[in-house]
Design a protein around this motif. Structure first.
Motif, PDB file in Angstrom:
ATOM      1  N   ASP A  22      -2.502  -0.265  -4.188  1.00 36.90           N
ATOM      2  CA  ASP A  22      -2.056  -1.490  -3.525  1.00 36.90           C
ATOM      3  C   ASP A  22      -0.781  -2.007  -4.193  1.00 36.90           C
ATOM      4  O   ASP A  22      -0.226  -1.355  -5.099  1.00 36.90           O
ATOM      5  N   GLU A  38     -12.945   1.735  -5.886  1.00 39.17           N
ATOM      6  CA  GLU A  38     -11.829   1.378  -6.742  1.00 39.17           C
ATOM      7  C   GLU A  38     -11.869   2.322  -7.940  1.00 39.17           C
ATOM      8  O   GLU A  38     -12.926   2.510  -8.558  1.00 39.17           O
ATOM      9  N   LYS A  60       4.081 -10.351   4.271  1.00 37.36           N
ATOM     10  CA  LYS A  60       2.960  -9.931   3.435  1.00 37.36           C
ATOM     11  C   LYS A  60       2.286 -11.110   2.747  1.00 37.36           C
ATOM     12  O   LYS A  60       1.058 -11.183   2.664  1.00 37.36           O
ATOM     13  N   ALA A 107       2.766  -0.949   4.226  1.00 38.41           N
ATOM     14  CA  ALA A 107       2.026   0.296   4.384  1.00 38.41           C
ATOM     15  C   ALA A 107       2.994   1.452   4.585  1.00 38.41           C
ATOM     16  O   ALA A 107       4.164   1.248   4.934  1.00 38.41           O
ATOM     17  N   SER A 145      -8.277  -5.703   5.432  1.00 37.67           N
ATOM     18  CA  SER A 145      -7.518  -6.669   4.645  1.00 37.67           C
ATOM     19  C   SER A 145      -6.248  -6.040   4.068  1.00 37.67           C
ATOM     20  O   SER A 145      -5.276  -6.724   3.775  1.00 37.67           O
ATOM     21  N   VAL A 146      -6.257  -4.706   3.905  1.00 42.30           N
ATOM     22  CA  VAL A 146      -5.086  -3.993   3.393  1.00 42.30           C
ATOM     23  C   VAL A 146      -4.093  -3.742   4.523  1.00 42.30           C
ATOM     24  O   VAL A 146      -2.906  -4.080   4.428  1.00 42.30           O
ATOM     25  N   MET A 201       0.846  -1.190   0.000  1.00 43.72           N
ATOM     26  CA  MET A 201       0.000   0.000   0.000  1.00 43.72           C
ATOM     27  C   MET A 201       0.885   1.245   0.000  1.00 43.72           C
ATOM     28  O   MET A 201       1.815   1.358   0.791  1.00 43.72           O
ATOM     29  N   ALA A 245       1.581  -6.742   6.384  1.00 43.10           N
ATOM     30  CA  ALA A 245       1.091  -5.655   5.535  1.00 43.10           C
ATOM     31  C   ALA A 245       2.259  -4.786   5.096  1.00 43.10           C
ATOM     32  O   ALA A 245       3.257  -4.653   5.800  1.00 43.10           O
TER      33      ALA A 245
END
Length: 677
Positions: free
Chosen positions: A87, A110, A563, A576, A128-129, A1, A574
């Motif tokens: 993403d 999106e 990840k 990020a 979920s991200v 992300m 994640a």
């Protein structure tokens, strides 16, 4: 992300509409935001957290009052934050959280070729991200970060490791599974009409609950024991390095005596265990010694008197008579003198089974007789060892009492006496907790033994009804899943703890001036600096902050590595942005530079919110070539400057004002600075 853009509308200090573009470059991955104290760094950070998760940091004041005050006076009811991000597959999404007269609205879209397709279940999608539990480590307030280590370690470090692994969901699942198992056990008991099996099952349930409760209590004792030991270690160090030569000498003598006492107590425990082992090994020898002598005398006397049959084999004599042929080949006819003599041999012939039993009895009795000398020698040695240890322990305890009195009686040493009193309290508390811990361990061991017995007893019974069989299978299946969950969580936690410390030490090896490394206390989960002799180092504020920064960087690096983690129990990691407000605190210039340089190497995208005191000097020198875009937060004031000093910041040899007086409205504005392609 990766963040692409953030838009603020009437959110706290940010009156009207404000926006910022983030750097998404792989090589220049830092977005730098200059902001002096009070301009809105903390509000900016919390705008991100509020937009994604509707949460704020603990130091964010009035978290329920988010609408800009000027906008509110003008009658506005709306405020919002929107974040555009991409993403890891470069798909673009827009997150919007807004409040209006009708309440709060949270939506995710999106973005495909400038068209917006709304995502179902936006909260689940954002989780979920970046799972909500992990968010605090990616977007956080740097001030107070020093608390990541020290006595608060258990509440921070362990929690951080578990949240990075996604333990929250797994532990909730484990609790739910245990509740389901209890329900099945209760249904099993209710299905038993006789009450016998129900009682067994209820006993099993009670024992399982008792074991879980005592294990938690044992963990608490282990942590308090570790903390008392650490406290004592610090006091011991102070006493050992006392300015008073007398106190130092007495204390070092006491330490030596305590070491001897500890070793002697271990020897006593070993001797006590050996005694139990000897009793188990030679019980038959000790209690059967007299009996073995009597039995052997009886066998010998019986053989001498002929009451024990002579060594003629009964089966051999019978076979000769039946075949009417001697073993030498001569015929033996019934009625002949030879036949009668051989027939008379049966009166003294031995029964092979009886002969075999006598042989075994003689062998065992002889073994008991022969072992008696060895048993006597070992028992005498053990008795001497027990006596010697008990005597030595008594002597050492008396020596310690005298040394304690000498230290407490030292003249003009109030600080030493204070330390000694503190040491005495810690020692007493340690002893109490160690004893309580041992009692709890014994209780757990007894419960585990009883639980095994009860389960075996339940499994031996075959009076289950069809309904009971069904619930028994469900209980057993629940236990298997429960054991898999527990073992998976434990193994994952241990693995991550090891890897985290390796990563922290990788950073510290480059940064810390002294020959120090980080060490994790496996009981308290407290990360501390230790010297080359493995002794705990009292960290300075700067060292504690550096240790904490490296810990956070290691967590984020580990999350990135996880990840694509596979499995159905733990949450994958994640990738990020790392958005941090005022991260460098009390660090000196060298440590600031090291930390600033290391963070962008462990994170794909960094957003630094820095005041001039954090930015100027070593930080700028170490990250300037990694900055992809730069902003300045300007405080606009409607009041006139009058005699106030002109506040500004120099960025790339150009002056930028940080406060602008005589403005149309009181607010903070985000202005792009520098020259970037």
């Amino acid at each position: 992300m990766k963040f692409r853009k953030l838009e603020l509308k009437n959110f706290r200090q940010f009156y009207g509409e404000q926006s910022i573009i983030f750097s998404t470059s792989k090589t220049k991955n830092i977005t730098l935001i200059h902001a002096e104290n009070g301009t809105g760094k903390t509000a900016f950070l919390n705008a991100i957290l509020w937009c994604l998760y509707e949460i704020t940091t603990s130091n964010f004041k009035d978290p329920k009052t988010l609408l800009n005050k000027i906008a509110k006076k003008e009658g506005a009811k709306n405020y919002s934050v929107a974040i555009e991000f991409e993403d890891d597959k470069e798909n673009v999404f827009l997150v919007q959280r807004a409040v209006n007269v009708n309440g709060q609205v949270f939506r995710v879209f999106e973005v495909i070729n400038d068209s917006y397709s709304e995502v179902d279940k936006p909260n689940s999608f954002i989780n979920s991200v970046i799972p909500k539990d992990m968010a605090k480590y990616f977007f956080f307030q740097g001030e107070g970060i020093g608390k990541m280590s020290g006595s608060k370690g258990d509440s921070v470090v362990k929690t951080a490791v578990r949240e990075i692994l996604g333990f929250t969901i797994a532990e909730l699942a484990l609790k739910d599974l245990q509740d389901i198992k209890r329900t099945y056990q209760k249904s099993f008991s209710n299905a038993d009409k006789s009450g016998v099996l129900a009682k067994l099952q209820n006993d099993i349930t009670s024992l399982e609950i008792s074991i879980e409760r005592n294990k938690k209590q044992l963990d608490k004792f282990a942590k308090s024991i570790a903390l008392y030991n650490e406290k004592l270690e610090v006091i011991e160090d102070k006493l050992s390095n006392s300015d008073s030569a007398v106190v130092k000498q007495i204390h070092n003598q006491r330490k030596s005596t305590e070491t001897q006492l500890k070793r002697e107590r271990e020897l006593l425990v070993r001797a006590q265990r050996e005694k139990q082992s000897l009793v188990s090994e030679f019980a038959t020898t000790v209690f059967g010694f007299e009996l073995s002598n009597l039995a052997l005398d009886f066998i010998d006397e019986a053989e001498y008197k002929g009451t024990v049959p002579a060594p003629y084999n009964q089966q051999l004599v019978t076979d000769i008579l039946k075949a009417s042929t001697c073993i030498c080949g001569s015929d033996i006819k019934p009625g002949t003198e030879a036949f009668i003599r051989i027939q008379d041999m049966l009166k003294q012939a031995s029964d092979p089974m009886l002969e075999n039993r006598i042989r075994k009895a003689r062998s065992q009795l002889t073994s008991i007789k022969n072992d008696s000398a060895k048993a006597k020698s070992k028992f005498l040695n053990n008795i001497r060892a027990l006596s010697d240890s008990e005597s030595e322990i008594t002597r050492l305890k008396n020596d310690l009492d005298e040394l304690n009195i000498k230290i407490k009686g030292a003249e003009s040493l109030d600080d030493i006496q204070g330390l000694e009193n503190e040491r005495s309290r810690a020692k007493n508390n340690l002893i109490q907790d160690e004893r309580a811990s041992e009692r709890t361990k014994i209780s757990i061991e007894n419960d585990v033994k009883n639980l095994t017995l009860k389960k075996n007893e339940l499994n031996r019974l075959d009076t289950f009804s069809e309904e009971m069989k069904k619930y028994k299978v469900l209980v057993e299946f629940s236990e298997k899943v429960e054991n898999v969950l527990k073992s998976t969580l434990m193994a994952a936690e241990k693995d991550v703890e090891r890897r985290i410390i390796q990563k922290v030490n990788k950073y510290l090896q480059k940064f810390v001036r002294q020959d120090y490394k980080a060490k994790l206390n496996p009981v308290t989960f407290d990360i501390r600096l230790v010297d080359k002799n493995d002794q705990i180092v009292p960290e300075s504020d700067g060292q504690a902050l550096l240790l904490s920064l490296t810990f956070i960087s290691s967590l984020i690096e580990l999350s990135r590595e996880r990840k694509n983690a596979q499995g159905q129990i733990l949450t994958p990691g994640a990738i990020a942005p790392f958005v941090v407000d005022a991260p460098f605190g009390d660090l000196d210039n060298k440590y600031k530079g090291h930390a600033a340089k290391a963070i962008p190497n462990s994170v794909e995208q960094v957003v630094f919110l820095l005041s001039s005191s954090h930015w100027e000097g070593a930080v700028e020198q170490n990250i300037r070539d990694k900055v992809g875009i730069e902003y300045n937060m300007v405080l606009e004031e409607t009041s006139e400057a009058n005699d106030k000093a002109h506040d500004s910041i120099k960025i790339l040899d150009k002056e930028y004002e940080t406060v602008r007086y005589g403005s149309a409205v009181d607010r903070t504005v985000l202005e792009k600075v520098g020259s970037y392609v």
